[in-house]
Scaffold this motif. Structure first.
Motif, PDB file in Angstrom:
ATOM      1  N   TYR A 170       4.132 -23.130 -10.230  1.00  0.00           N
ATOM      2  CA  TYR A 170       4.341 -21.794  -9.672  1.00  0.00           C
ATOM      3  C   TYR A 170       3.353 -21.534  -8.538  1.00  0.00           C
ATOM      4  N   VAL A 171       2.089 -21.827  -8.786  1.00  0.00           N
ATOM      5  CA  VAL A 171       1.045 -21.573  -7.791  1.00  0.00           C
ATOM      6  C   VAL A 171       1.310 -22.364  -6.518  1.00  0.00           C
ATOM      7  N   ASP A 172       1.724 -23.616  -6.670  1.00  0.00           N
ATOM      8  CA  ASP A 172       1.945 -24.477  -5.507  1.00  0.00           C
ATOM      9  C   ASP A 172       3.038 -23.958  -4.590  1.00  0.00           C
ATOM     10  N   LEU A 173       3.962 -23.190  -5.120  1.00  0.00           N
ATOM     11  CA  LEU A 173       5.049 -22.642  -4.302  1.00  0.00           C
ATOM     12  C   LEU A 173       4.608 -21.438  -3.476  1.00  0.00           C
ATOM     13  N   LEU A 174       3.546 -20.791  -3.881  1.00  0.00           N
ATOM     14  CA  LEU A 174       3.101 -19.577  -3.198  1.00  0.00           C
ATOM     15  C   LEU A 174       2.414 -19.893  -1.872  1.00  0.00           C
ATOM     16  N   PRO A 175       2.644 -19.050  -0.857  1.00  0.00           N
ATOM     17  CA  PRO A 175       1.865 -19.198   0.384  1.00  0.00           C
ATOM     18  C   PRO A 175       0.378 -19.048   0.058  1.00  0.00           C
ATOM     19  N   LYS A 176      -0.469 -19.739   0.801  1.00  0.00           N
ATOM     20  CA  LYS A 176      -1.895 -19.717   0.504  1.00  0.00           C
ATOM     21  C   LYS A 176      -2.481 -18.317   0.561  1.00  0.00           C
ATOM     22  N   ASN A 177      -1.918 -17.449   1.402  1.00  0.00           N
ATOM     23  CA  ASN A 177      -2.448 -16.086   1.500  1.00  0.00           C
ATOM     24  C   ASN A 177      -1.922 -15.165   0.408  1.00  0.00           C
ATOM     25  N   ARG A 178      -1.176 -15.746  -0.551  1.00  0.00           N
ATOM     26  CA  ARG A 178      -0.704 -14.970  -1.692  1.00  0.00           C
ATOM     27  C   ARG A 178      -1.172 -15.586  -3.017  1.00  0.00           C
ATOM     28  N   ARG A 179      -2.223 -16.400  -2.950  1.00  0.00           N
ATOM     29  CA  ARG A 179      -2.769 -17.016  -4.152  1.00  0.00           C
ATOM     30  C   ARG A 179      -4.077 -16.370  -4.594  1.00  0.00           C
ATOM     31  N   GLY A 180      -4.484 -15.328  -3.919  1.00  0.00           N
ATOM     32  CA  GLY A 180      -5.743 -14.683  -4.276  1.00  0.00           C
ATOM     33  C   GLY A 180      -5.605 -13.692  -5.414  1.00  0.00           C
ATOM     34  N   ALA A 181      -4.462 -12.991  -5.467  1.00  0.00           N
ATOM     35  CA  ALA A 181      -4.218 -11.966  -6.482  1.00  0.00           C
ATOM     36  C   ALA A 181      -2.799 -12.126  -7.002  1.00  0.00           C
ATOM     37  N   ILE A 182      -2.674 -12.380  -8.299  1.00  0.00           N
ATOM     38  CA  ILE A 182      -1.363 -12.629  -8.895  1.00  0.00           C
ATOM     39  C   ILE A 182      -1.173 -11.758 -10.133  1.00  0.00           C
ATOM     40  N   PHE A 183      -0.062 -11.057 -10.172  1.00  0.00           N
ATOM     41  CA  PHE A 183       0.335 -10.253 -11.330  1.00  0.00           C
ATOM     42  C   PHE A 183       1.181 -11.162 -12.219  1.00  0.00           C
ATOM     43  N   LEU A 184       0.605 -11.621 -13.318  1.00  0.00           N
ATOM     44  CA  LEU A 184       1.252 -12.596 -14.196  1.00  0.00           C
ATOM     45  C   LEU A 184       2.030 -11.905 -15.308  1.00  0.00           C
TER      46      LEU A 184
ATOM     47  N   TYR B 170      -7.098 -22.022 -13.087  1.00  0.00           N
ATOM     48  CA  TYR B 170      -7.226 -21.312 -11.810  1.00  0.00           C
ATOM     49  C   TYR B 170      -8.180 -20.121 -11.945  1.00  0.00           C
ATOM     50  N   PRO B 171      -9.431 -20.391 -12.282  1.00  0.00           N
ATOM     51  CA  PRO B 171     -10.398 -19.295 -12.446  1.00  0.00           C
ATOM     52  C   PRO B 171     -10.712 -18.568 -11.145  1.00  0.00           C
ATOM     53  N   GLU B 172     -10.422 -19.202 -10.004  1.00  0.00           N
ATOM     54  CA  GLU B 172     -10.716 -18.579  -8.710  1.00  0.00           C
ATOM     55  C   GLU B 172      -9.701 -17.509  -8.332  1.00  0.00           C
ATOM     56  N   ILE B 173      -8.548 -17.512  -9.016  1.00  0.00           N
ATOM     57  CA  ILE B 173      -7.518 -16.513  -8.737  1.00  0.00           C
ATOM     58  C   ILE B 173      -7.807 -15.245  -9.529  1.00  0.00           C
ATOM     59  N   LYS B 174      -7.580 -14.115  -8.901  1.00  0.00           N
ATOM     60  CA  LYS B 174      -7.694 -12.831  -9.597  1.00  0.00           C
ATOM     61  C   LYS B 174      -6.364 -12.562 -10.297  1.00  0.00           C
ATOM     62  N   TRP B 175      -6.365 -12.707 -11.621  1.00  0.00           N
ATOM     63  CA  TRP B 175      -5.148 -12.539 -12.401  1.00  0.00           C
ATOM     64  C   TRP B 175      -5.061 -11.123 -12.950  1.00  0.00           C
ATOM     65  N   TYR B 176      -3.901 -10.525 -12.821  1.00  0.00           N
ATOM     66  CA  TYR B 176      -3.620  -9.215 -13.412  1.00  0.00           C
ATOM     67  C   TYR B 176      -2.526  -9.404 -14.452  1.00  0.00           C
ATOM     68  N   TYR B 177      -2.672  -8.778 -15.599  1.00  0.00           N
ATOM     69  CA  TYR B 177      -1.690  -8.962 -16.671  1.00  0.00           C
ATOM     70  C   TYR B 177      -1.858  -7.854 -17.707  1.00  0.00           C
TER      71      TYR B 177
END
Length: 261
Positions: free
Chosen positions: A121-135, A150-157
């Motif tokens: 899933y992450v690999d499909l995202l543009p690089k400028n949309r991998r910083g904050a993801i609503f999972l 992916y600890p560097e990503i800000k995950w919202y859930y």
């Protein structure tokens, strides 16, 4: 059933036991305004609508959907309160929604679908949309996997009870045993996803509804990516073992990351 006095809808009371009913009727009218004054007929109790017909007439289906899901006032208030708890944390615009459907999808025999790793899933995202993801996921393992790899990503859930993989069994969508709160969470999700402009997912009826709400204001404003787009057989018995295959893949990645150079 949605409107069947002989049964309880599993989002208005717990399946089989019909415990913890949201209202006495234990159907859609617990949450939404009634269609009209006429009593329901058996045809209205059928929930397995033809997906092909729904897609072919998507515009009409959208109008019908938004009509039949006009929320009761108490539901609107509960959803508002839930949204307010999260809306300030999810960034507006520069974020992605990731829907990871797992659970019982590998228990459908010849119609089973695949468990994909979070990395797909992450690999499909543009690089400028991998910083904050609503999972959004029904699998506690998927959430743990995202945070681990992916600890560097800000995950919202949503902090809610989830089954791990297939432990819930067939069509057991309410691990919390609290149907009312599950519905509030779902309806809140439909509002919160509108804060993001990118969506990555696999085939899922719920994913279709997420996209419908994300495009509610502007049908052209959402970038969409399908993790199973190149899959020759999205539904197949060959996916029955994909939960175990995924577990093995993740174990190999963990071992590799621990190995000395």
């Amino acid at each position: 059933a949605l409107f069947n006095p002989a049964k309880c809808w599993h989002y208005a009371a717990n399946r089989n036991s019909c415990s913890q009913p949201t209202c006495p009727s234990m159907d859609m009218s617990c949450y939404f305004l009634k269609f009209g004054t006429c009593p329901p007929v058996e045809a209205q109790a059928v929930t397995d609508w033809d997906v092909v017909i729904t897609r072919k007439h998507d515009r009409l289906a959208s109008r019908v959907y938004f009509y039949v899901t006009r929320q009761l006032q108490w539901v609107r208030q509960a959803v508002y309160k839930e949204v307010q708890q999260h809306v300030g944390h999810i960034p507006l615009g520069e974020c992605a929604v990731m829907h990871v459907r797992r659970g019982d999808i590998v228990l459908h025999d010849e119609y089973s679908r695949k468990y994909y790793p979070i990395s797909d899933y992450v690999d499909l995202l543009p690089k400028n949309r991998r910083g904050a993801i609503f999972l959004l996921t029904d699998d506690a393992n998927a959430l743990s996997e995202a945070l681990e790899f992916y600890p560097e990503i800000k995950w919202y859930y949503f902090d809610r009870k989830r089954h791990k993989g297939t432990e819930g069994g067939w069509e057991n969508q309410i691990p919390s045993k609290d149907p009312k709160q599950e519905v509030i969470t779902i309806l809140s999700t439909f509002q919160l996803v509108q804060r993001c402009d990118t969506f990555v997912h696999s085939e899922s009826g719920f994913a279709t509804e997420i996209l419908r709400h994300m495009r509610k204001a502007d049908p052209t404003s959402v970038n969409r990516f399908r993790v199973d787009e190149k899959e020759k057989e999205i539904r197949s018995h060959k996916h029955n073992n994909s939960e175990a295959i995924l577990a093995g893949l993740l174990d190999k990645r963990r071992a590799s990351s621990r190995s000395p150079l």
